[in-house]
Scaffold this active site. Structure first.
Site, PDB file in Angstrom:
ATOM      1  N   ARG A   1      33.170  28.724  47.838  1.00  0.00           N
ATOM      2  CA  ARG A   1      32.804  29.952  47.112  1.00  0.00           C
ATOM      3  C   ARG A   1      31.303  30.113  47.257  1.00  0.00           C
ATOM      4  O   ARG A   1      30.543  29.250  46.797  1.00  0.00           O
ATOM      5  CB  ARG A   1      33.211  29.847  45.642  1.00  0.00           C
ATOM      6  CG  ARG A   1      32.615  30.931  44.779  1.00  0.00           C
ATOM      7  CD  ARG A   1      33.226  30.988  43.395  1.00  0.00           C
ATOM      8  NE  ARG A   1      34.564  31.554  43.451  1.00  0.00           N
ATOM      9  CZ  ARG A   1      35.252  31.969  42.387  1.00  0.00           C
ATOM     10  NH1 ARG A   1      34.724  31.877  41.190  1.00  0.00           N
ATOM     11  NH2 ARG A   1      36.461  32.473  42.521  1.00  0.00           N
TER      12      ARG A   1
ATOM     13  N   HIS B   1      37.599  38.414  48.503  1.00  0.00           N
ATOM     14  CA  HIS B   1      38.272  37.383  47.707  1.00  0.00           C
ATOM     15  C   HIS B   1      39.753  37.354  48.137  1.00  0.00           C
ATOM     16  O   HIS B   1      40.641  37.730  47.372  1.00  0.00           O
ATOM     17  CB  HIS B   1      38.119  37.710  46.221  1.00  0.00           C
ATOM     18  CG  HIS B   1      38.405  36.568  45.297  1.00  0.00           C
ATOM     19  ND1 HIS B   1      38.721  35.297  45.745  1.00  0.00           N
ATOM     20  CD2 HIS B   1      38.422  36.500  43.929  1.00  0.00           C
ATOM     21  CE1 HIS B   1      38.916  34.511  44.697  1.00  0.00           C
ATOM     22  NE2 HIS B   1      38.747  35.211  43.594  1.00  0.00           N
TER      23      HIS B   1
ATOM     24  N   GLN C   1      42.560  35.682  45.958  1.00  0.00           N
ATOM     25  CA  GLN C   1      42.958  36.486  44.807  1.00  0.00           C
ATOM     26  C   GLN C   1      43.989  37.537  45.231  1.00  0.00           C
ATOM     27  O   GLN C   1      45.003  37.737  44.555  1.00  0.00           O
ATOM     28  CB  GLN C   1      41.719  37.171  44.203  1.00  0.00           C
ATOM     29  CG  GLN C   1      42.020  38.011  42.989  1.00  0.00           C
ATOM     30  CD  GLN C   1      42.471  37.170  41.807  1.00  0.00           C
ATOM     31  OE1 GLN C   1      41.815  36.222  41.433  1.00  0.00           O
ATOM     32  NE2 GLN C   1      43.601  37.512  41.212  1.00  0.00           N
TER      33      GLN C   1
ATOM     34  N   ASP D   1      38.649  44.957  37.203  1.00  0.00           N
ATOM     35  CA  ASP D   1      37.800  43.777  37.415  1.00  0.00           C
ATOM     36  C   ASP D   1      36.497  44.042  36.664  1.00  0.00           C
ATOM     37  O   ASP D   1      36.203  45.178  36.275  1.00  0.00           O
ATOM     38  CB  ASP D   1      37.556  43.552  38.927  1.00  0.00           C
ATOM     39  CG  ASP D   1      36.751  42.286  39.224  1.00  0.00           C
ATOM     40  OD1 ASP D   1      36.608  41.428  38.321  1.00  0.00           O
ATOM     41  OD2 ASP D   1      36.258  42.143  40.366  1.00  0.00           O
TER      42      ASP D   1
ATOM     43  N   CYS E   1      41.878  40.338  37.840  1.00  0.00           N
ATOM     44  CA  CYS E   1      41.710  39.026  38.485  1.00  0.00           C
ATOM     45  C   CYS E   1      41.197  37.981  37.502  1.00  0.00           C
ATOM     46  O   CYS E   1      41.379  36.784  37.733  1.00  0.00           O
ATOM     47  CB  CYS E   1      40.788  39.142  39.689  1.00  0.00           C
ATOM     48  SG  CYS E   1      39.168  39.808  39.277  1.00  0.00           S
TER      49      CYS E   1
ATOM     50  N   ARG F   1      47.875  32.254  41.070  1.00  0.00           N
ATOM     51  CA  ARG F   1      46.819  31.689  41.922  1.00  0.00           C
ATOM     52  C   ARG F   1      47.242  30.302  42.402  1.00  0.00           C
ATOM     53  O   ARG F   1      47.042  29.944  43.559  1.00  0.00           O
ATOM     54  CB  ARG F   1      45.476  31.592  41.161  1.00  0.00           C
ATOM     55  CG  ARG F   1      44.784  32.924  40.890  1.00  0.00           C
ATOM     56  CD  ARG F   1      44.338  33.638  42.159  1.00  0.00           C
ATOM     57  NE  ARG F   1      43.447  32.835  42.990  1.00  0.00           N
ATOM     58  CZ  ARG F   1      42.130  32.716  42.821  1.00  0.00           C
ATOM     59  NH1 ARG F   1      41.531  33.358  41.842  1.00  0.00           N
ATOM     60  NH2 ARG F   1      41.403  31.971  43.645  1.00  0.00           N
TER      61      ARG F   1
HETATM   62  N1   CP Z   1      39.801  35.212  39.618  1.00  0.00           N
HETATM   63  C1   CP Z   1      39.015  34.157  39.920  1.00  0.00           C
HETATM   64  O1   CP Z   1      38.686  33.905  41.077  1.00  0.00           O
HETATM   65  O2   CP Z   1      38.647  33.413  38.850  1.00  0.00           O
HETATM   66  P1   CP Z   1      37.535  32.257  38.847  1.00  0.00           P
HETATM   67  O3   CP Z   1      36.226  32.925  39.136  1.00  0.00           O
HETATM   68  O4   CP Z   1      37.594  31.673  37.471  1.00  0.00           O
HETATM   69  O5   CP Z   1      37.884  31.246  39.912  1.00  0.00           O
HETATM   70  N1  NVA Z   2      34.214  40.559  41.259  1.00  0.00           N
HETATM   71  C1  NVA Z   2      34.147  39.331  40.485  1.00  0.00           C
HETATM   72  C2  NVA Z   2      35.396  38.536  40.688  1.00  0.00           C
HETATM   73  C3  NVA Z   2      35.473  37.259  39.905  1.00  0.00           C
HETATM   74  C4  NVA Z   2      36.705  36.472  40.211  1.00  0.00           C
HETATM   75  C5  NVA Z   2      32.915  38.533  40.911  1.00  0.00           C
HETATM   76  O1  NVA Z   2      32.634  38.455  42.107  1.00  0.00           O
HETATM   77  O2  NVA Z   2      32.242  37.984  40.032  1.00  0.00           O
END
Ligand code: CP
Ligand code: NVA
Length: 296
Positions: free
Chosen positions: A102, A129, A132, A213, A253, A281
Protein backbone atom coordinates in the site's frame (compact mmCIF):
# COMPACT_ATOMS: atom_id res chain seq x y z
CA UNK A 1 -2.02 -13.43 -13.96
CA UNK A 2 1.39 -12.67 -12.46
CA UNK A 3 0.85 -9.44 -10.50
CA UNK A 4 -2.23 -7.39 -9.60
CA UNK A 5 -1.17 -3.79 -10.10
CA UNK A 6 -3.92 -2.59 -12.47
CA UNK A 7 -7.16 -4.41 -13.28
CA UNK A 8 -6.73 -3.14 -16.84
CA UNK A 9 -3.80 -5.57 -17.25
CA UNK A 10 -6.14 -8.56 -16.91
CA UNK A 11 -8.82 -10.19 -19.02
CA UNK A 12 -12.44 -10.59 -18.00
CA UNK A 13 -11.83 -14.35 -17.69
CA UNK A 14 -8.88 -13.82 -15.33
CA UNK A 15 -10.93 -11.49 -13.13
CA UNK A 16 -13.93 -13.86 -13.15
CA UNK A 17 -11.60 -16.70 -12.19
CA UNK A 18 -10.26 -14.85 -9.13
CA UNK A 19 -13.84 -14.06 -8.07
CA UNK A 20 -14.93 -17.68 -8.56
CA UNK A 21 -12.00 -18.98 -6.51
CA UNK A 22 -12.89 -16.45 -3.79
CA UNK A 23 -16.49 -17.70 -3.69
CA UNK A 24 -15.28 -21.32 -3.65
CA UNK A 25 -12.83 -20.74 -0.79
CA UNK A 26 -15.55 -18.96 1.18
CA UNK A 27 -17.90 -21.93 0.77
CA UNK A 28 -15.11 -24.33 1.83
CA UNK A 29 -14.34 -22.16 4.86
CA UNK A 30 -18.03 -22.14 5.84
CA UNK A 31 -18.06 -25.93 5.51
CA UNK A 32 -15.19 -26.40 7.96
CA UNK A 33 -11.99 -24.88 6.59
CA UNK A 34 -9.62 -24.53 3.67
CA UNK A 35 -6.86 -26.81 2.46
CA UNK A 36 -3.38 -25.44 3.30
CA UNK A 37 -2.67 -24.63 -0.35
CA UNK A 38 -0.13 -21.92 0.56
CA UNK A 39 1.78 -24.00 3.12
CA UNK A 40 5.44 -23.00 3.23
CA UNK A 41 4.71 -19.68 1.48
CA UNK A 42 5.00 -16.18 2.93
CA UNK A 43 3.43 -12.90 1.84
CA UNK A 44 5.50 -9.78 2.58
CA UNK A 45 3.10 -6.93 3.37
CA UNK A 46 4.23 -3.31 3.23
CA UNK A 47 2.13 -0.35 4.39
CA UNK A 48 3.00 3.29 3.76
CA UNK A 49 -0.51 4.28 4.99
CA UNK A 50 -2.87 2.98 7.71
CA UNK A 51 -5.13 -0.04 7.14
CA UNK A 52 -7.63 -2.26 8.93
CA UNK A 53 -9.49 -4.31 6.30
CA UNK A 54 -6.59 -4.77 3.91
CA UNK A 55 -4.14 -5.81 6.57
CA UNK A 56 -6.48 -8.19 8.37
CA UNK A 57 -7.88 -9.75 5.18
CA UNK A 58 -4.46 -10.51 3.70
CA UNK A 59 -2.84 -11.64 6.95
CA UNK A 60 -5.82 -13.77 7.99
CA UNK A 61 -6.19 -14.99 4.40
CA UNK A 62 -2.60 -16.27 4.35
CA UNK A 63 -3.17 -17.97 7.71
CA UNK A 64 -6.37 -19.68 6.57
CA UNK A 65 -4.60 -20.98 3.45
CA UNK A 66 -1.75 -22.44 5.53
CA UNK A 67 0.79 -19.72 4.76
CA UNK A 68 2.57 -16.99 6.65
CA UNK A 69 2.62 -13.18 6.46
CA UNK A 70 5.16 -10.54 7.50
CA UNK A 71 3.83 -7.02 8.04
CA UNK A 72 6.19 -4.08 7.53
CA UNK A 73 5.45 -0.39 8.03
CA UNK A 74 7.10 2.62 6.49
CA UNK A 75 8.71 3.48 9.85
CA UNK A 76 10.71 0.22 9.59
CA UNK A 77 11.37 0.15 5.84
CA UNK A 78 11.86 3.81 4.98
CA UNK A 79 10.91 3.19 1.35
CA UNK A 80 12.51 5.81 -0.88
CA UNK A 81 14.49 7.17 2.08
CA UNK A 82 16.41 4.42 3.85
CA UNK A 83 16.23 2.21 0.78
CA UNK A 84 15.14 2.63 -2.85
CA UNK A 85 11.99 0.91 -4.16
CA UNK A 86 14.14 -1.24 -6.43
CA UNK A 87 16.48 -2.38 -3.64
CA UNK A 88 13.58 -3.06 -1.25
CA UNK A 89 11.93 -5.21 -3.89
CA UNK A 90 15.08 -7.13 -4.89
CA UNK A 91 15.76 -7.99 -1.25
CA UNK A 92 12.27 -9.02 -0.17
CA UNK A 93 11.43 -10.86 -3.43
CA UNK A 94 14.35 -13.20 -2.75
CA UNK A 95 12.90 -14.24 0.61
CA UNK A 96 9.10 -14.37 0.26
CA UNK A 97 6.72 -15.80 -2.33
CA UNK A 98 4.51 -12.74 -2.74
CA UNK A 99 4.53 -8.99 -2.01
CA UNK A 100 1.53 -6.82 -1.12
CA UNK A 101 2.07 -3.06 -0.90
CA UNK A 102 0.00 0.00 0.00
CA UNK A 103 1.77 3.12 -1.23
CA UNK A 104 1.25 6.80 -1.87
CA UNK A 105 2.62 6.77 -5.39
CA UNK A 106 1.30 4.23 -7.88
CA UNK A 107 4.62 4.37 -9.77
CA UNK A 108 6.27 2.62 -6.80
CA UNK A 109 4.04 -0.44 -7.39
CA UNK A 110 4.90 -0.52 -11.07
CA UNK A 111 8.58 -0.35 -10.16
CA UNK A 112 8.15 -3.19 -7.67
CA UNK A 113 6.52 -5.33 -10.36
CA UNK A 114 9.49 -4.66 -12.66
CA UNK A 115 12.04 -5.76 -10.06
CA UNK A 116 10.14 -8.65 -8.48
CA UNK A 117 10.28 -12.28 -9.49
CA UNK A 118 7.31 -12.99 -7.22
CA UNK A 119 3.74 -11.62 -7.51
CA UNK A 120 3.18 -8.00 -6.44
CA UNK A 121 -0.30 -6.92 -5.29
CA UNK A 122 -1.61 -3.34 -5.25
CA UNK A 123 -3.14 -2.91 -1.79
CA UNK A 124 -4.16 0.71 -2.60
CA UNK A 125 -2.30 3.58 -4.19
CA UNK A 126 -3.21 7.16 -5.06
CA UNK A 127 -4.36 5.75 -8.42
CA UNK A 128 -6.38 2.62 -7.64
CA UNK A 129 -7.63 -0.01 -5.22
CA UNK A 130 -8.23 -3.19 -7.25
CA UNK A 131 -8.53 -5.53 -4.24
CA UNK A 132 -11.42 -3.43 -2.97
CA UNK A 133 -13.15 -3.64 -6.35
CA UNK A 134 -12.92 -7.46 -6.28
CA UNK A 135 -14.66 -7.60 -2.88
CA UNK A 136 -17.27 -5.08 -4.04
CA UNK A 137 -18.11 -7.24 -7.04
CA UNK A 138 -18.32 -10.36 -4.84
CA UNK A 139 -20.84 -8.47 -2.69
CA UNK A 140 -22.91 -7.55 -5.74
CA UNK A 141 -22.75 -11.16 -6.94
CA UNK A 142 -24.06 -12.30 -3.55
CA UNK A 143 -27.03 -10.03 -4.11
CA UNK A 144 -27.72 -10.27 -7.84
CA UNK A 145 -26.03 -13.49 -9.02
CA UNK A 146 -22.72 -14.18 -10.74
CA UNK A 147 -23.52 -12.44 -14.01
CA UNK A 148 -23.59 -8.71 -13.35
CA UNK A 149 -23.68 -7.63 -17.02
CA UNK A 150 -26.12 -4.76 -17.41
CA UNK A 151 -25.96 -3.78 -13.72
CA UNK A 152 -25.04 -0.24 -12.63
CA UNK A 153 -22.89 1.16 -9.84
CA UNK A 154 -23.50 4.82 -8.97
CA UNK A 155 -20.47 6.19 -7.15
CA UNK A 156 -21.28 9.40 -5.26
CA UNK A 157 -18.43 11.67 -4.18
CA UNK A 158 -14.76 12.07 -4.99
CA UNK A 159 -13.34 10.81 -8.30
CA UNK A 160 -10.72 8.80 -6.43
CA UNK A 161 -8.69 5.56 -6.36
CA UNK A 162 -11.68 3.40 -5.34
CA UNK A 163 -13.87 4.92 -8.07
CA UNK A 164 -11.18 4.33 -10.71
CA UNK A 165 -10.87 0.61 -9.94
CA UNK A 166 -14.65 0.23 -9.88
CA UNK A 167 -14.96 1.90 -13.28
CA UNK A 168 -12.44 -0.56 -14.71
CA UNK A 169 -14.01 -3.66 -13.20
CA UNK A 170 -17.44 -2.48 -14.38
CA UNK A 171 -16.17 -2.28 -17.95
CA UNK A 172 -14.58 -5.74 -17.66
CA UNK A 173 -17.86 -7.26 -16.47
CA UNK A 174 -20.22 -5.43 -18.85
CA UNK A 175 -21.55 -3.11 -16.17
CA UNK A 176 -22.20 0.63 -16.18
CA UNK A 177 -20.26 2.99 -13.94
CA UNK A 178 -21.85 6.32 -13.04
CA UNK A 179 -20.02 9.04 -11.11
CA UNK A 180 -21.58 12.05 -9.45
CA UNK A 181 -19.41 14.60 -7.68
CA UNK A 182 -18.46 18.28 -7.71
CA UNK A 183 -17.33 19.52 -11.11
CA UNK A 184 -13.86 20.30 -9.74
CA UNK A 185 -13.31 16.70 -8.56
CA UNK A 186 -13.97 14.55 -11.64
CA UNK A 187 -12.70 11.03 -12.13
CA UNK A 188 -9.60 11.77 -14.17
CA UNK A 189 -7.02 9.45 -15.72
CA UNK A 190 -9.61 6.67 -15.89
CA UNK A 191 -8.98 4.03 -18.55
CA UNK A 192 -12.65 2.90 -18.53
CA UNK A 193 -15.95 4.57 -19.46
CA UNK A 194 -17.52 6.82 -16.83
CA UNK A 195 -21.01 8.31 -17.05
CA UNK A 196 -20.59 11.63 -15.27
CA UNK A 197 -23.91 12.89 -13.88
CA UNK A 198 -23.86 16.18 -11.99
CA UNK A 199 -27.04 15.63 -9.94
CA UNK A 200 -26.61 12.77 -7.43
CA UNK A 201 -30.37 12.02 -7.42
CA UNK A 202 -30.29 11.63 -11.17
CA UNK A 203 -27.12 9.51 -10.89
CA UNK A 204 -28.71 6.88 -8.61
CA UNK A 205 -31.95 6.54 -10.62
CA UNK A 206 -30.95 3.32 -12.34
CA UNK A 207 -28.39 2.11 -9.78
CA UNK A 208 -28.18 -1.46 -8.52
CA UNK A 209 -25.55 -0.28 -6.04
CA UNK A 210 -25.08 3.19 -4.57
CA UNK A 211 -21.46 3.57 -3.51
CA UNK A 212 -19.91 6.01 -1.01
CA UNK A 213 -16.31 6.65 0.02
CA UNK A 214 -14.61 9.28 2.13
CA UNK A 215 -14.39 12.81 0.72
CA UNK A 216 -10.83 13.07 2.11
CA UNK A 217 -8.57 10.19 1.13
CA UNK A 218 -5.38 9.28 2.95
CA UNK A 219 -2.77 11.88 2.02
CA UNK A 220 -5.37 14.65 1.40
CA UNK A 221 -5.76 15.67 5.05
CA UNK A 222 -4.50 19.19 4.27
CA UNK A 223 -7.48 19.74 1.94
CA UNK A 224 -10.03 18.55 4.49
CA UNK A 225 -11.84 21.83 5.26
CA UNK A 226 -12.22 22.78 1.59
CA UNK A 227 -13.33 19.29 0.58
CA UNK A 228 -15.96 18.91 3.29
CA UNK A 229 -17.59 22.11 2.09
CA UNK A 230 -17.69 21.34 -1.59
CA UNK A 231 -18.75 17.70 -1.16
CA UNK A 232 -21.63 18.46 1.23
CA UNK A 233 -24.26 17.97 -1.46
CA UNK A 234 -22.96 14.47 -2.23
CA UNK A 235 -23.79 12.78 1.07
CA UNK A 236 -25.37 9.34 0.74
CA UNK A 237 -28.40 9.83 2.99
CA UNK A 238 -31.94 8.48 3.16
CA UNK A 239 -33.27 11.03 0.66
CA UNK A 240 -30.64 10.01 -1.90
CA UNK A 241 -31.18 6.28 -1.36
CA UNK A 242 -34.94 6.86 -1.77
CA UNK A 243 -34.19 8.22 -5.26
CA UNK A 244 -32.57 4.87 -6.23
CA UNK A 245 -34.55 1.76 -7.22
CA UNK A 246 -35.95 -0.13 -4.20
CA UNK A 247 -33.72 -3.15 -4.88
CA UNK A 248 -30.48 -1.09 -4.83
CA UNK A 249 -27.88 -1.92 -2.20
CA UNK A 250 -25.55 0.57 -0.52
CA UNK A 251 -21.82 -0.04 -0.48
CA UNK A 252 -18.92 1.79 1.18
CA UNK A 253 -15.31 0.58 1.12
CA UNK A 254 -14.81 1.86 4.72
CA UNK A 255 -13.52 3.46 6.85
CA UNK A 256 -16.70 5.58 6.89
CA UNK A 257 -16.94 9.05 8.32
CA UNK A 258 -20.50 8.70 9.58
CA UNK A 259 -22.54 11.86 9.22
CA UNK A 260 -20.20 13.16 6.52
CA UNK A 261 -20.27 11.13 3.27
CA UNK A 262 -22.86 8.66 4.61
CA UNK A 263 -25.45 8.84 7.39
CA UNK A 264 -25.99 6.38 10.23
CA UNK A 265 -29.49 5.67 8.93
CA UNK A 266 -28.10 4.49 5.58
CA UNK A 267 -25.04 2.68 6.96
CA UNK A 268 -27.21 0.75 9.40
CA UNK A 269 -30.31 0.63 7.19
CA UNK A 270 -31.90 -2.29 5.33
CA UNK A 271 -30.20 -1.59 1.99
CA UNK A 272 -26.69 -1.41 3.45
CA UNK A 273 -24.31 -4.27 2.70
CA UNK A 274 -21.19 -2.52 3.98
CA UNK A 275 -20.17 -5.08 6.58
CA UNK A 276 -20.75 -8.06 4.27
CA UNK A 277 -18.65 -6.09 1.77
CA UNK A 278 -15.87 -5.62 4.34
CA UNK A 279 -15.95 -9.34 5.17
CA UNK A 280 -15.74 -10.15 1.47
CA UNK A 281 -12.32 -8.51 1.47
CA UNK A 282 -11.10 -11.69 3.18
CA UNK A 283 -12.66 -13.98 0.60
CA UNK A 284 -11.64 -11.89 -2.41
CA UNK A 285 -8.08 -11.66 -1.12
CA UNK A 286 -7.95 -15.41 -0.58
CA UNK A 287 -9.10 -15.94 -4.17
CA UNK A 288 -6.36 -13.62 -5.37
CA UNK A 289 -3.66 -15.21 -3.18
CA UNK A 290 -4.69 -18.70 -4.29
CA UNK A 291 -4.41 -17.68 -7.95
CA UNK A 292 -1.19 -15.65 -7.71
CA UNK A 293 0.72 -17.72 -5.13
CA UNK A 294 -0.99 -21.11 -5.35
CA UNK A 295 -1.42 -21.45 -9.14
CA UNK A 296 -5.14 -22.09 -8.73
N1 CP B 1 -11.25 -0.46 2.48
C1 CP B 1 -9.97 -0.55 2.90
O1 CP B 1 -9.04 -0.73 2.11
O2 CP B 1 -9.81 -0.43 4.24
P1 CP B 1 -8.42 -0.25 5.01
O3 CP B 1 -7.87 1.08 4.59
O4 CP B 1 -8.78 -0.30 6.46
O5 CP B 1 -7.49 -1.38 4.61
N1 NVA C 1 -10.22 6.58 -0.98
C1 NVA C 1 -9.82 6.10 0.33
C2 NVA C 1 -10.01 4.62 0.42
C3 NVA C 1 -9.66 4.01 1.74
C4 NVA C 1 -9.80 2.52 1.74
C5 NVA C 1 -8.36 6.48 0.57
O1 NVA C 1 -7.54 6.35 -0.34
O2 NVA C 1 -8.04 6.89 1.69
Amino acid sequence: MKHLINLTDHTTDEIQHVLAVGHRLRAERDAGGNEPILAGKTLGMFFEKPSLRTRVSFEQGMYELGGNAIVLGQDEVGLGQRESVADFTRVIAGMVQGIMARVYHHAALEEMARFSGVPVINALSDHSHPCQALADIMTMQDEFGDDLAGRTIAFIGDGNNVARSLAVICEKLGMTFVHSGPADYPLTDCPAPVQAVADPREAVKRADAVYADTFVSMGQEGEKAARLKVFEAYQVNEALVAAAPGHAIVLHCLPAYRGVEITDAVMDGPQSRVFAQAHNRLHAQKGLLAVLMGNM
